[in-house]
Design a protein around this motif. Structure first.
Motif, mmCIF file in Angstrom:
data_model
loop_
_atom_site.group_PDB
_atom_site.id
_atom_site.type_symbol
_atom_site.label_atom_id
_atom_site.label_comp_id
_atom_site.label_asym_id
_atom_site.label_seq_id
_atom_site.Cartn_x
_atom_site.Cartn_y
_atom_site.Cartn_z
ATOM 1 N N ASN A 107 8.316 10.804 -0.803
ATOM 2 C CA ASN A 107 8.385 10.824 -2.266
ATOM 3 C C ASN A 107 7.231 11.635 -2.842
ATOM 4 O OD1 ASN A 107 7.589 9.805 -5.006
ATOM 5 N ND2 ASN A 107 9.455 8.597 -4.786
ATOM 6 N N ARG A 108 6.026 11.423 -2.319
ATOM 7 C CA ARG A 108 4.854 12.150 -2.816
ATOM 8 C C ARG A 108 5.045 13.658 -2.688
ATOM 9 N NH1 ARG A 108 -0.851 11.718 -3.348
ATOM 10 N NH2 ARG A 108 -1.849 13.717 -2.863
ATOM 11 N N HIS A 109 5.683 14.076 -1.609
ATOM 12 C CA HIS A 109 5.819 15.505 -1.334
ATOM 13 C C HIS A 109 7.141 16.086 -1.812
ATOM 14 C CE1 HIS A 109 2.584 14.293 1.466
ATOM 15 N NE2 HIS A 109 2.133 15.497 1.241
ATOM 16 N N GLY A 110 7.883 15.311 -2.593
ATOM 17 C CA GLY A 110 9.120 15.831 -3.164
ATOM 18 C C GLY A 110 10.241 16.005 -2.167
ATOM 19 N N ARG A 111 10.169 15.316 -1.022
ATOM 20 C CA ARG A 111 11.226 15.450 -0.010
ATOM 21 C C ARG A 111 12.320 14.412 -0.268
ATOM 22 N NH1 ARG A 111 9.491 18.638 4.258
ATOM 23 N NH2 ARG A 111 11.683 18.561 4.828
ATOM 24 N N PHE A 112 12.935 14.531 -1.439
ATOM 25 C CA PHE A 112 13.942 13.557 -1.832
ATOM 26 C C PHE A 112 15.222 13.689 -1.013
ATOM 27 C CE2 PHE A 112 11.230 14.141 -5.579
ATOM 28 C CZ PHE A 112 10.823 12.829 -5.769
ATOM 29 N N ALA A 113 15.481 14.872 -0.496
ATOM 30 C CA ALA A 113 16.672 15.049 0.334
ATOM 31 C C ALA A 113 16.587 14.205 1.601
ATOM 32 C CB ALA A 113 16.851 16.520 0.693
ATOM 33 N N ALA A 114 15.420 14.178 2.224
ATOM 34 C CA ALA A 114 15.257 13.382 3.443
ATOM 35 C C ALA A 114 15.422 11.892 3.142
ATOM 36 C CB ALA A 114 13.878 13.647 4.060
ATOM 37 N N ILE A 115 14.857 11.444 2.010
ATOM 38 C CA ILE A 115 15.014 10.045 1.619
ATOM 39 C C ILE A 115 16.487 9.725 1.409
ATOM 40 C CG2 ILE A 115 14.448 8.312 -0.131
ATOM 41 C CD1 ILE A 115 11.887 9.928 -0.715
ATOM 42 N N ALA A 116 17.191 10.610 0.717
ATOM 43 C CA ALA A 116 18.605 10.389 0.434
ATOM 44 C C ALA A 116 19.425 10.347 1.714
ATOM 45 C CB ALA A 116 19.120 11.494 -0.490
ATOM 46 N N GLN B 31 8.645 15.045 5.394
ATOM 47 C CA GLN B 31 7.378 15.773 5.346
ATOM 48 C C GLN B 31 6.618 15.588 6.654
ATOM 49 O OE1 GLN B 31 6.288 17.818 3.069
ATOM 50 N NE2 GLN B 31 4.289 18.177 4.000
ATOM 51 N N ALA B 32 6.108 16.696 7.180
ATOM 52 C CA ALA B 32 5.423 16.664 8.472
ATOM 53 C C ALA B 32 4.203 15.745 8.422
ATOM 54 C CB ALA B 32 4.994 18.073 8.872
ATOM 55 N N LEU B 33 3.981 15.057 9.533
ATOM 56 C CA LEU B 33 2.823 14.180 9.684
ATOM 57 C C LEU B 33 1.869 14.803 10.689
ATOM 58 C CD1 LEU B 33 4.663 10.749 9.969
ATOM 59 C CD2 LEU B 33 3.682 11.770 7.935
ATOM 60 N N ARG B 34 0.614 14.830 10.339
ATOM 61 C CA ARG B 34 -0.398 15.353 11.252
ATOM 62 C C ARG B 34 -1.159 14.181 11.862
ATOM 63 N NH1 ARG B 34 -2.901 20.008 7.213
ATOM 64 N NH2 ARG B 34 -0.960 21.213 6.961
ATOM 65 N N LEU B 35 -0.825 13.891 13.091
ATOM 66 C CA LEU B 35 -1.452 12.764 13.774
ATOM 67 C C LEU B 35 -2.711 13.252 14.483
ATOM 68 C CD1 LEU B 35 1.742 11.107 15.278
ATOM 69 C CD2 LEU B 35 0.550 10.535 13.166
ATOM 70 N N GLY C 295 -2.532 10.522 3.323
ATOM 71 C CA GLY C 295 -2.200 10.349 4.730
ATOM 72 C C GLY C 295 -2.844 9.098 5.333
ATOM 73 N N LEU C 296 -4.077 8.820 4.935
ATOM 74 C CA LEU C 296 -4.735 7.606 5.421
ATOM 75 C C LEU C 296 -4.046 6.350 4.878
ATOM 76 C CD1 LEU C 296 -8.499 8.628 5.166
ATOM 77 C CD2 LEU C 296 -7.130 8.363 7.247
ATOM 78 N N LEU C 297 -3.587 6.403 3.635
ATOM 79 C CA LEU C 297 -2.844 5.277 3.084
ATOM 80 C C LEU C 297 -1.522 5.081 3.819
ATOM 81 C CD1 LEU C 297 -3.487 5.769 -0.735
ATOM 82 C CD2 LEU C 297 -4.213 3.814 0.650
ATOM 83 N N TYR D 249 0.824 -1.213 0.000
ATOM 84 C CA TYR D 249 0.000 0.000 0.000
ATOM 85 C C TYR D 249 0.857 1.262 0.000
ATOM 86 C CZ TYR D 249 -4.646 -2.065 0.537
ATOM 87 O OH TYR D 249 -5.829 -2.726 0.323
ATOM 88 N N GLU D 250 2.122 1.162 0.417
ATOM 89 C CA GLU D 250 2.967 2.351 0.403
ATOM 90 C C GLU D 250 3.124 2.905 -1.004
ATOM 91 O OE1 GLU D 250 6.126 -0.984 0.126
ATOM 92 O OE2 GLU D 250 4.023 -0.692 0.704
ATOM 93 N N TYR D 251 3.079 2.029 -2.021
ATOM 94 C CA TYR D 251 3.227 2.501 -3.396
ATOM 95 C C TYR D 251 1.959 3.163 -3.927
ATOM 96 C CZ TYR D 251 7.851 0.608 -3.982
ATOM 97 O OH TYR D 251 9.205 0.390 -3.858
ATOM 98 N N ALA D 252 0.869 3.078 -3.187
ATOM 99 C CA ALA D 252 -0.344 3.815 -3.549
ATOM 100 C C ALA D 252 -0.323 5.234 -3.004
ATOM 101 C CB ALA D 252 -1.575 3.080 -3.029
ATOM 102 N N ILE D 253 0.572 5.547 -2.073
ATOM 103 C CA ILE D 253 0.585 6.868 -1.434
ATOM 104 C C ILE D 253 0.750 8.007 -2.438
ATOM 105 C CG2 ILE D 253 1.884 8.340 0.176
ATOM 106 C CD1 ILE D 253 2.363 5.815 1.878
ATOM 107 N N PRO D 254 1.607 7.892 -3.486
ATOM 108 C CA PRO D 254 1.723 9.021 -4.423
ATOM 109 C C PRO D 254 0.531 9.197 -5.359
ATOM 110 C CG PRO D 254 3.705 7.630 -4.472
ATOM 111 C CD PRO D 254 2.637 6.878 -3.741
ATOM 112 N N LEU D 255 -0.424 8.283 -5.380
ATOM 113 C CA LEU D 255 -1.448 8.298 -6.420
ATOM 114 C C LEU D 255 -2.668 9.185 -6.157
ATOM 115 C CD1 LEU D 255 -1.402 4.512 -7.437
ATOM 116 C CD2 LEU D 255 -0.051 6.417 -8.358
ATOM 117 N N PRO D 256 -3.227 9.262 -4.926
ATOM 118 C CA PRO D 256 -4.435 10.080 -4.743
ATOM 119 C C PRO D 256 -4.174 11.563 -4.978
ATOM 120 C CG PRO D 256 -4.092 8.603 -2.875
ATOM 121 C CD PRO D 256 -2.836 8.593 -3.675
#
Length: 429
Positions: free
Chosen positions: A139-148, A196-200, A72-74, A58-65
Motif C-alpha cells: 500500500n505504501r508503495h502504490g502496488r495496489f494491483a498486487a494487493i488486489a 514491492q521488492a523487499l531487501r533482506l 522497512g523496519l516497521l 504496527y502494519e498500519y504505521a508502515i505508510p507513515l514514515p
C-alpha cells in the motif's frame, strides 16, 4: 495515482473477491446446513478477532514514515510479531483443549468442538498476520494491483477447495476450516513474489545488529499508539461477531447462529467491498494530506456523501424483501436469515457509512478517543443483544434492539471524527 484510481483498482478486486463467496453461498447453505456453517462461522470469527492484532497493528504505521528504511523496519517488526502470534495462539488454543471435560457445560457446551482446532487456529492467525503486514507495505508503495490480485486469488482458492469438499462428500466444519487454511496460504506468498521488492539485509556484525535493534525499538516507541491504543480498539471490534455468535448459539442454538452468520456476511458484503477498498485508498491519501498539513475534512465529507445514498437504498431493500430474497437465494430453510436481515437493516446502513472512515484516527493520532468510542459501541451491541436474549426474546427482536441503539452511536462517532480532522497548524492559522 489519485484517490479515485486507487479506490477503483481495489474496489474491482474486492468486487470479485466478494462475488465468489456470495456465489458459493447458495451451494454451501443447501449442502452443509445451518449448524455446520454456524460452527465454521464461529471458528472464522475467532480467527478474525485474533488476527486483527497479530501484528500489534504496527502494519498500519508502515505508510507513515517519510523514509523507506524506517518503513522497512516497521514491516520487519510486523512480520516478526505475526510469527510470534502464531505460537501464542497455539499455546492459548492448546490450553483450551486441556480444560477438563466439565469446564464447558450448559449453554456453553457447544463451544467445546473448538478444542479440536488449536493448530488450524494458530496457523490461520499467523498467515493473516503475514498478509496484513505485506499488504500495507505494498500500500505504501502504490502496488495496489498486487494487493488486489492476492485478494482475488485467496477467494478463488477457497471456492475451489470448498467445491472439492462438496464433491468428495466432506460435509463437515473441518472441511470448511481446511478450505479456509488453504486459501490463506496464497496472499502472503503472492505479495512477497509480485509486490514491492523487499531487501533482506542480515546484520554482519554484533554492532550492526545492536544498531538495527535500537532503530526498531525507537520506531516501536514512536508508533506506540498502534499496539497500546489501536490494538485494543481493533480487537474489541473484531471480537464483536465472536461474542454475538456465542450469545446466539447459547440462547437460540447453532442453527440460529448459522442463520445469523450467513446473514451478516451477505448483508455486510457491500460494506466490505466498498469499505475495504475505500479505507485502504483513504489511508494513504489521508496520511499524505496530514503530512503536508492539509485538513482531512473535505476528503471525509466527500466519502460520507458518497456512502449515504447506497446505504439507505440497501437498508430499504432488506426491510422490504429480506426474507423472500434469502429464501429464494439460499433455500427455503434460510428464510429466517432474511428475517434477521430485515431487523438489522438500520444497523447495516449506519455501519456501511461509518466503517471505511475508521482509518482516520490512525492518521490524526486520535486513537485513544477512537478506542473509547469502540469500547462503548461494542458494549452497546453486545449488551442490547444479551439483554434481549437473556429475557427470552427471539433473535429478531434482539437484532431490532441493536438497530435502535447502534445508528445513534455511529452518528456520534462520525461527528467526533469530522471535528478532529484538522491538523493543529491549520487550527492555529
Amino acid at each position: 495515482m489519485s484517490l479515485r484510481q486507487r479506490f477503483a483498482q481495489l474496489a474491482a478486486a474486492s468486487a470479485i473477491s466478494q462475488a465468489l463467496p456470495m456465489a458459493m453461498a447458495p451451494l454451501l447453505t443447501r449442502t452443509f446446513g445451518a449448524e455446520v456453517l454456524g460452527q465454521w462461522a464461529w471458528f472464522a470469527a475467532i480467527v478474525a478477532s485474533l488476527a486483527v492484532v497479530a501484528n500489534a497493528r504496527y502494519e498500519y504505521a508502515i505508510p507513515l514514515p517519510r523514509r523507506r528504511g524506517e518503513a522497512g523496519l516497521l514491516l520487519a517488526l510486523s512480520l516478526a510479531l505475526a510469527l510470534a502470534a502464531t505460537g501464542v495462539t497455539a499455546l492459548l488454543a492448546w490450553g483450551l483443549a486441556a480444560l477438563p471435560g466439565g469446564a464447558l457445560s450448559g449453554r456453553w457446551a457447544q463451544v467445546g468442538w473448538l478444542q479440536d482446532y488449536a493448530l488450524p487456529l494458530a496457523l490461520a492467525v499467523g498467515l493473516l498476520g503475514l498478509q496484513q503486514g505485506l499488504a500495507l507495505w505494498n500500500n505504501r508503495h502504490g502496488r495496489f494491483a498486487a494487493i488486489a490480485q492476492a485478494r482475488v486469488g485467496q477467494q478463488v482458492v477457497m471456492a475451489l477447495a470448498q467445491l472439492a469438499a462438496v464433491a468428495a462428500g466432506w460435509l463437515t466444519a473441518a472441511a470448511l476450516v481446511g478450505a479456509q487454511l488453504l486459501s490463506l496460504l496464497l496472499p502472503p506468498l503472492w505479495l512477497w513474489w509480485r509486490g514491492q521488492a523487499l531487501r533482506l539485509r542480515v546484520a554482519r556484525t554484533a554492532v550492526a545488529a545492536r544498531r538495527r535493534w535500537r532503530r526498531v525499538r525507537s520506531l516501536a516507541w514512536r508508533y506506540r499508539q498502534f499496539p497500546l491504543v489501536n490494538s485494543p480498539h481493533a480487537f474489541v471490534n473484531g471480537l464483536q461477531e465472536a461474542i454475538a455468535l456465542s450469545l446466539i448459539a447459547a440462547y437460540a442454538g447453532l442453527a440460529a447462529a448459522g442463520w445469523y452468520a450467513v446473514m451478516v456476511r451477505l448483508v455486510k458484503a457491500p460494506a466490505t467491498l466498498v469499505g475495504g477498498a475505500l479505507s485502504e485508498a483513504l489511508l494513504s491519501r489521508l496520511a499524505e494530506d496530514w503530512r503536508e498539513g492539509r485538513s482531512l475534512q473535505p476528503t471525509l465529507a466527500r466519502a460520507m456523501r458518497g456512502l449515504l445514498l447506497p446505504a439507505i437504498g440497501g437498508a430499504v431493500l432488506l426491510a422490504l424483501v429480506g426474507p423472500t430474497l434469502f429464501g429464494w437465494a439460499l433455500g427455503a430453510d434460510w428464510a429466517p436469515a432474511g428475517e434477521y436481515a430485515r431487523w438489522m437493516a438500520p444497523y447495516v446502513a449506519a455501519h456501511f457509512v461509518c466503517a471505511p472512515l475508521t482509518v482516520a484516527p490512525m492518521v490524526t493520532q486520535r486513537q485513544t478517543g477512537a478506542l473509547a468510542f469502540s469500547l462503548v459501541g461494542n458494549a452497546l451491541y453486545a449488551l442490547a443483544l444479551a439483554a434481549m436474549l437473556a429475557s427470552g426474546r427471539p433473535v429478531t427482536e434482539a437484532l431490532g434492539a441493536v438497530s435502535i441503539v447502534m445508528p445513534l452511536y455511529f452518528a456520534a462517532y462520525l461527528a467526533w471524527l469530522y471535528r478532529g480532522a484538522v491538523p493543529p497548524a491549520v487550527v492555529r492559522t
